[in-house]
Structure formats: C-alpha cells, structure tokens
Design a protein around this motif. Structure first.
Motif, PDB file in Angstrom:
ATOM      1  N   ALA A  21       0.769  -0.794   0.070  1.00 47.32           N
ATOM      2  CA  ALA A  21       0.207  -0.150   0.242  1.00 47.32           C
ATOM      3  C   ALA A  21       0.735   1.411   0.053  1.00 47.32           C
ATOM      4  O   ALA A  21       1.552   0.908   0.934  1.00 47.32           O
ATOM      5  N   VAL A  22       0.659   2.107  -0.666  1.00 43.20           N
ATOM      6  CA  VAL A  22       1.444   3.365  -1.043  1.00 43.20           C
ATOM      7  C   VAL A  22       0.308   4.054  -0.933  1.00 43.20           C
ATOM      8  O   VAL A  22      -0.458   4.478  -1.129  1.00 43.20           O
ATOM      9  N   VAL A  23       0.855   4.948   0.715  1.00 45.47           N
ATOM     10  CA  VAL A  23       0.063   5.793   0.993  1.00 45.47           C
ATOM     11  C   VAL A  23       0.316   7.481   0.669  1.00 45.47           C
ATOM     12  O   VAL A  23       1.481   7.891   0.661  1.00 45.47           O
ATOM     13  N   GLY A  24      -0.098   8.271  -0.547  1.00 45.55           N
ATOM     14  CA  GLY A  24      -0.469   9.479  -0.893  1.00 45.55           C
ATOM     15  C   GLY A  24      -0.046   8.591  -2.195  1.00 45.55           C
ATOM     16  O   GLY A  24       0.438   8.179  -3.024  1.00 45.55           O
ATOM     17  N   TYR A  25      -0.789  10.166  -2.870  1.00 42.17           N
ATOM     18  CA  TYR A  25      -0.455   9.673  -4.483  1.00 42.17           C
ATOM     19  C   TYR A  25       0.058  11.531  -4.865  1.00 42.17           C
ATOM     20  O   TYR A  25      -0.663  11.509  -6.055  1.00 42.17           O
ATOM     21  N   GLY A  26       1.299  11.994  -4.302  1.00 36.43           N
ATOM     22  CA  GLY A  26       1.450  12.420  -5.003  1.00 36.43           C
ATOM     23  C   GLY A  26       2.650  12.585  -5.181  1.00 36.43           C
ATOM     24  O   GLY A  26       2.877  12.359  -6.234  1.00 36.43           O
ATOM     25  N   SER A  27       3.789  14.206  -5.123  1.00 38.93           N
ATOM     26  CA  SER A  27       5.119  14.105  -5.704  1.00 38.93           C
ATOM     27  C   SER A  27       6.140  12.813  -5.629  1.00 38.93           C
ATOM     28  O   SER A  27       6.090  12.462  -6.930  1.00 38.93           O
ATOM     29  N   GLN A  28       5.963  12.568  -4.911  1.00 31.10           N
ATOM     30  CA  GLN A  28       6.383  10.559  -4.799  1.00 31.10           C
ATOM     31  C   GLN A  28       5.771   9.432  -4.947  1.00 31.10           C
ATOM     32  O   GLN A  28       6.107   8.997  -5.393  1.00 31.10           O
ATOM     33  N   GLY A  29       4.527   9.550  -4.844  1.00 33.37           N
ATOM     34  CA  GLY A  29       3.253   8.457  -4.747  1.00 33.37           C
ATOM     35  C   GLY A  29       3.836   7.336  -5.542  1.00 33.37           C
ATOM     36  O   GLY A  29       3.089   6.883  -6.118  1.00 33.37           O
ATOM     37  N   HIS A  30       2.920   8.717  -6.545  1.00 26.17           N
ATOM     38  CA  HIS A  30       2.243   8.712  -7.859  1.00 26.17           C
ATOM     39  C   HIS A  30       3.971   7.636  -8.679  1.00 26.17           C
ATOM     40  O   HIS A  30       3.790   6.429  -9.341  1.00 26.17           O
ATOM     41  N   ALA A  31       5.170   7.762  -8.260  1.00 22.45           N
ATOM     42  CA  ALA A  31       5.849   7.263  -9.013  1.00 22.45           C
ATOM     43  C   ALA A  31       5.849   6.053  -8.464  1.00 22.45           C
ATOM     44  O   ALA A  31       6.359   4.881  -9.274  1.00 22.45           O
ATOM     45  N   HIS A  32       5.923   6.076  -7.454  1.00 19.39           N
ATOM     46  CA  HIS A  32       6.509   4.351  -6.768  1.00 19.39           C
ATOM     47  C   HIS A  32       5.488   3.699  -6.830  1.00 19.39           C
ATOM     48  O   HIS A  32       5.664   2.380  -6.887  1.00 19.39           O
ATOM     49  N   ALA A  33       4.156   3.905  -7.040  1.00 16.54           N
ATOM     50  CA  ALA A  33       2.503   3.285  -7.183  1.00 16.54           C
ATOM     51  C   ALA A  33       3.217   2.437  -8.447  1.00 16.54           C
ATOM     52  O   ALA A  33       3.413   1.311  -8.616  1.00 16.54           O
ATOM     53  N   GLN A  34       3.479   3.143  -9.428  1.00 19.26           N
ATOM     54  CA  GLN A  34       3.265   3.131 -11.100  1.00 19.26           C
ATOM     55  C   GLN A  34       4.718   2.253 -11.092  1.00 19.26           C
ATOM     56  O   GLN A  34       4.836   1.189 -12.183  1.00 19.26           O
ATOM     57  N   ASN A  35       5.654   2.487 -10.362  1.00 19.21           N
ATOM     58  CA  ASN A  35       6.972   1.802 -11.397  1.00 19.21           C
ATOM     59  C   ASN A  35       6.423   0.505 -10.280  1.00 19.21           C
ATOM     60  O   ASN A  35       6.780  -0.718 -10.845  1.00 19.21           O
ATOM     61  N   LEU A  36       5.883   0.254  -8.853  1.00 21.13           N
ATOM     62  CA  LEU A  36       6.589  -1.318  -8.414  1.00 21.13           C
ATOM     63  C   LEU A  36       4.870  -2.269  -9.175  1.00 21.13           C
ATOM     64  O   LEU A  36       5.244  -3.243  -9.298  1.00 21.13           O
ATOM     65  N   ARG A  37       4.350  -1.466  -9.792  1.00 16.86           N
ATOM     66  CA  ARG A  37       3.325  -2.091 -10.690  1.00 16.86           C
ATOM     67  C   ARG A  37       4.095  -2.745 -11.911  1.00 16.86           C
ATOM     68  O   ARG A  37       3.655  -4.306 -12.286  1.00 16.86           O
ATOM     69  N   ASP A  38       4.567  -1.521 -12.729  1.00 17.41           N
ATOM     70  CA  ASP A  38       5.435  -2.038 -13.767  1.00 17.41           C
ATOM     71  C   ASP A  38       6.326  -3.171 -13.431  1.00 17.41           C
ATOM     72  O   ASP A  38       6.636  -4.057 -14.510  1.00 17.41           O
ATOM     73  N   SER A  39       7.056  -3.888 -12.044  1.00 17.58           N
ATOM     74  CA  SER A  39       7.556  -4.444 -11.782  1.00 17.58           C
ATOM     75  C   SER A  39       6.935  -5.554 -11.343  1.00 17.58           C
ATOM     76  O   SER A  39       7.350  -6.892 -10.770  1.00 17.58           O
ATOM     77  N   GLY A  40       5.526  -5.943 -11.696  1.00 15.46           N
ATOM     78  CA  GLY A  40       5.164  -6.974 -11.264  1.00 15.46           C
ATOM     79  C   GLY A  40       4.437  -6.432  -9.969  1.00 15.46           C
ATOM     80  O   GLY A  40       4.223  -8.084  -9.076  1.00 15.46           O
ATOM     81  N   VAL A  41       4.280  -6.159  -9.204  1.00 16.76           N
ATOM     82  CA  VAL A  41       4.025  -6.102  -7.517  1.00 16.76           C
ATOM     83  C   VAL A  41       2.839  -5.840  -7.492  1.00 16.76           C
ATOM     84  O   VAL A  41       2.154  -4.817  -7.686  1.00 16.76           O
ATOM     85  N   GLU A  42       2.143  -6.456  -6.319  1.00 13.16           N
ATOM     86  CA  GLU A  42       0.158  -6.014  -5.998  1.00 13.16           C
ATOM     87  C   GLU A  42       0.752  -4.748  -5.237  1.00 13.16           C
ATOM     88  O   GLU A  42       0.697  -4.342  -4.192  1.00 13.16           O
ATOM     89  N   VAL A  43      -0.524  -4.075  -6.132  1.00 17.00           N
ATOM     90  CA  VAL A  43      -0.208  -2.729  -5.115  1.00 17.00           C
ATOM     91  C   VAL A  43      -1.541  -1.821  -5.147  1.00 17.00           C
ATOM     92  O   VAL A  43      -2.217  -1.612  -6.630  1.00 17.00           O
ATOM     93  N   VAL A  44      -1.721  -0.877  -3.861  1.00 13.89           N
ATOM     94  CA  VAL A  44      -2.972  -0.226  -4.088  1.00 13.89           C
ATOM     95  C   VAL A  44      -2.447   1.103  -3.205  1.00 13.89           C
ATOM     96  O   VAL A  44      -1.204   1.566  -2.651  1.00 13.89           O
ATOM     97  N   VAL A  45      -3.136   2.106  -3.945  1.00 10.93           N
ATOM     98  CA  VAL A  45      -3.056   3.035  -3.519  1.00 10.93           C
ATOM     99  C   VAL A  45      -3.671   3.924  -2.325  1.00 10.93           C
ATOM    100  O   VAL A  45      -4.933   3.629  -2.119  1.00 10.93           O
ATOM    101  N   ALA A  46      -3.536   4.308  -1.083  1.00 10.19           N
ATOM    102  CA  ALA A  46      -4.049   4.429   0.248  1.00 10.19           C
ATOM    103  C   ALA A  46      -4.248   6.565   0.313  1.00 10.19           C
ATOM    104  O   ALA A  46      -3.283   7.010  -0.060  1.00 10.19           O
ATOM    105  N   LEU A  47      -5.670   6.370   0.549  1.00  6.77           N
ATOM    106  CA  LEU A  47      -5.864   8.286   1.073  1.00  6.77           C
ATOM    107  C   LEU A  47      -6.701   8.270   1.319  1.00  6.77           C
ATOM    108  O   LEU A  47      -7.649   7.130   1.714  1.00  6.77           O
TER     109      LEU A  47
END
Length: 335
Positions: A21-47
């Motif tokens: 779970a990536v908490v936040g989808y701003g400056s850092q969060g969007h990149a973490h979530a998208q990179n993880l997903r593209d690396s094959g990781v199961e990820v959700v965004v927590a807001l």
C-alpha cells in the motif's frame, strides 16, 4: 567505505510476493505506485476520504482504499505523504491496525528520527528514499536507468527488514542505479541541510543576489537573468555528469580562474558559520519544531514568502524571457 547495493545483491521475490500500500499519490507516491506495478508487484493506493488525488490514482488504474482498509490489506505500507500530516495519518489510520511482521517504509526519515511516529516493536521499520523528485523517479524507471536511493533500517522485527526494504528499492527501479546504506539520522539531517544550505535556500539566494548586484549596477535585467539564472542549468548539467573537475574542464579558462579566485570570496568563513548554524538547528530538532508550529498556525509565513518571492523582478523578467524561447517547455506555478 560506503555500502551500495545493486540488483545482483537483492531478492526481488520478497516484494513480488507482498501486497504493498502506497500512502499518498502526490510528488513521490504516484511514481512509487506506478513503478512497483510495472515491476509485477501487487499495489494499491491509500488515501484519506475526499483526497484530491483519488481521481488521478483511479484514472491511472489503481485500486484506491482508505488508510485503515489498506493497512488491513497490506504486508508493506510505504508513506509518501508530506512530513507534517504524516504522524496524524499514521496515528489515526495505521497504528491501531498494525499486525505482527508488517513492514513500515518511509521515503524520508523526519517523522521517525524526531520521534513524531513511534511504531510498535512487532513491525519492521525501514526507509527507501529515492534521490530525486517523483517525476524523475518515474522517468528514469521508464527509461531503463533507475534512480539512486538510500536504504536504512530503524527496527528489524522479522530479521529481514533490510532485505525487504532492498526488494522494495528494486521494485521502484533503484537497484539498477545503486542503493546506498545509511541511517534515519544521517538521511534526515543531510537531506534537510542540503535543501536549505545548497540546493534550494543557498542556490536561490545566490541567484537572486547576483541578479540584484548586476541590476543595481545599471546592467539590463535581461542580461542579468541570463548570466545568473538561465545559465545555471548548463553548469549543473556538467556537475551532474562529471563532478566539479569535469565542470571546470568544460568551461573556459577565464571562467575556471574565476571559480578558484572568486568562489571563496562569496562562500567564505562567514557563510560556513551560517551553514553550521543551520546544521545545528536541524540536528537538535529546532528546525522540525518550527516547521511543525508553522503548519499548525496555518502557514502564515510560508504564504507571505510565496507572495513576496513571486513578485521578485527576476521572476517577472524570467517569465517574459522564457516565453520567447520556443525550445523550452516553459512551466508556471498552478494558480
């Protein structure tokens, strides 16, 4: 000698078998979530409910959960929120629902280092801090290069905290570029100092002082802008590619001579004394205390600074000149 980890040193399965779970989808969060997903990781965004980032995260194809729900679901929780509201988000939505063996990750160490967040002993606590803004983290990942990052462990409940954190660093692409081992103390204090004394505070003040000196002496503001701000990128690019010596090798002999002889006159013992004062305020918590108080008061000084700086002549001249440069992808602060 510093310890730096690369992909060969990392076990990606530790993050690929985890729910993140990536908490936040701003400056850092969007990149973490998208990179993880593209690396094959199961990820959700927590807001939090009503977050302005919800529509963007959902538009990018992510499942968005509220923070307590994401805490129940996830094995790994990465905080990518601003420093000041982070402790409230943690205390309200995460702390009451933590369970044995979860991994709490932070992209910056301030809240842990200064004791604003105090996790229980039954969870891993570590940091993965990319050395650049989120949009660059994403761009470097997409380009196949990756961005360097720092890794640190505050608490190792499972005996695998560092290995799990390194696997997360692999997931955002930093294993390609190198992951430097550090501590929460070192990352927090050097990061704050670098921002204040050099990268933001120091550089901004130096540029403005140079601009003002030339304009006050009767030179055209446009000429002063080109010399003191516009050309900064040319020098920074050389520094980035090869360090100080390569920059000096690449510029003219006249400019190199000026570097050696004039630099110490501008950045001198008085400047170093001021830097030491900044560092002391960071180390003893004075800066963090004042910054939290400023936020709690509704950011009155921050708003004043923003208003004053937006009206500085260098901004007015720069906006006009940048509009005349078709090769630039000009950007303005959103209103």
């Amino acid at each position: 000698m510093a310890t730096i980890y690369y992909e060969k040193d990392i076990h990606p399965e530790l993050i690929k078998s985890s729910k993140v779970a990536v908490v936040g989808y701003g400056s850092q969060g969007h990149a973490h979530a998208q990179n993880l997903r593209d690396s094959g990781v199961e990820v959700v965004v927590a807001l939090y409910p009503g977050s302005k980032s919800r529509a963007k995260a959902e538009g990018d194809g992510f499942c968005v959960m509220n923070v307590p729900e994401a805490t129940d679901w996830a094995d790994v929780i990465m905080f990518c929120t601003p420093d000041v509201p982070m402790s409230k988000i943690y205390n309200d939505g995460v702390a009451p629902r933590l369970r044995d063996g979860q991994l709490l990750l932070f992209a910056h160490g301030l809240n842990i280092h200064f004791g604003l967040i105090e996790p229980p002993k039954n969870v891993d606590v570590a940091m993965v801090a990319p050395k650049g803004p989120g949009h660059r983290l994403r761009a470097e990942y997409v380009g196949g290069a990756g961005m360097p990052a720092l890794v640190a462990v505050h608490q190792d409940a499972t005996g695998q905290a560092k290995e799990r954190a390194l696997a997360y660093a692999w997931g955002i692409g930093s294993g390609k570029a190198g992951v430097l081992e550090t501590t929460f103390k070192e990352e927090t204090e050097t990061d704050l100092f670098g921002e204040q004394a050099v990268l933001c505070g120091g550089l901004s003040a130096l540029i403005k002082a140079g601009f003002e000196t030339l304009v006050d002496a009767g030179y055209q503001p446009e000429a002063a802008y080109f010399e003191c701000l516009h050309e900064t990128k040319l020098i920074v690019d050389l520094l980035y590619e090869g360090g100080l010596n390569y920059m000096r090798y690449s510029i003219s002999d006249t400019a190199e001579w000026g570097d050696y002889t004039a630099g110490p006159k501008v950045i001198n013992s008085q400047s170093r004394e001021a830097m030491n004062g900044l560092l002391k305020d960071i180390q003893d918590g004075t800066f963090a205390k004042r910054w939290i108080e400023e936020n709690e008061a509704g950011l009155p000084n921050m708003k004043r600074y923003r208003e004053e700086e937006s009206k500085h002549p260098i901004e007015e001249v720069g906006k006009r000149l940048r509009a005349m440069m078709p090769f630039l992808k000009t950007k303005e602060v959103p209103v």
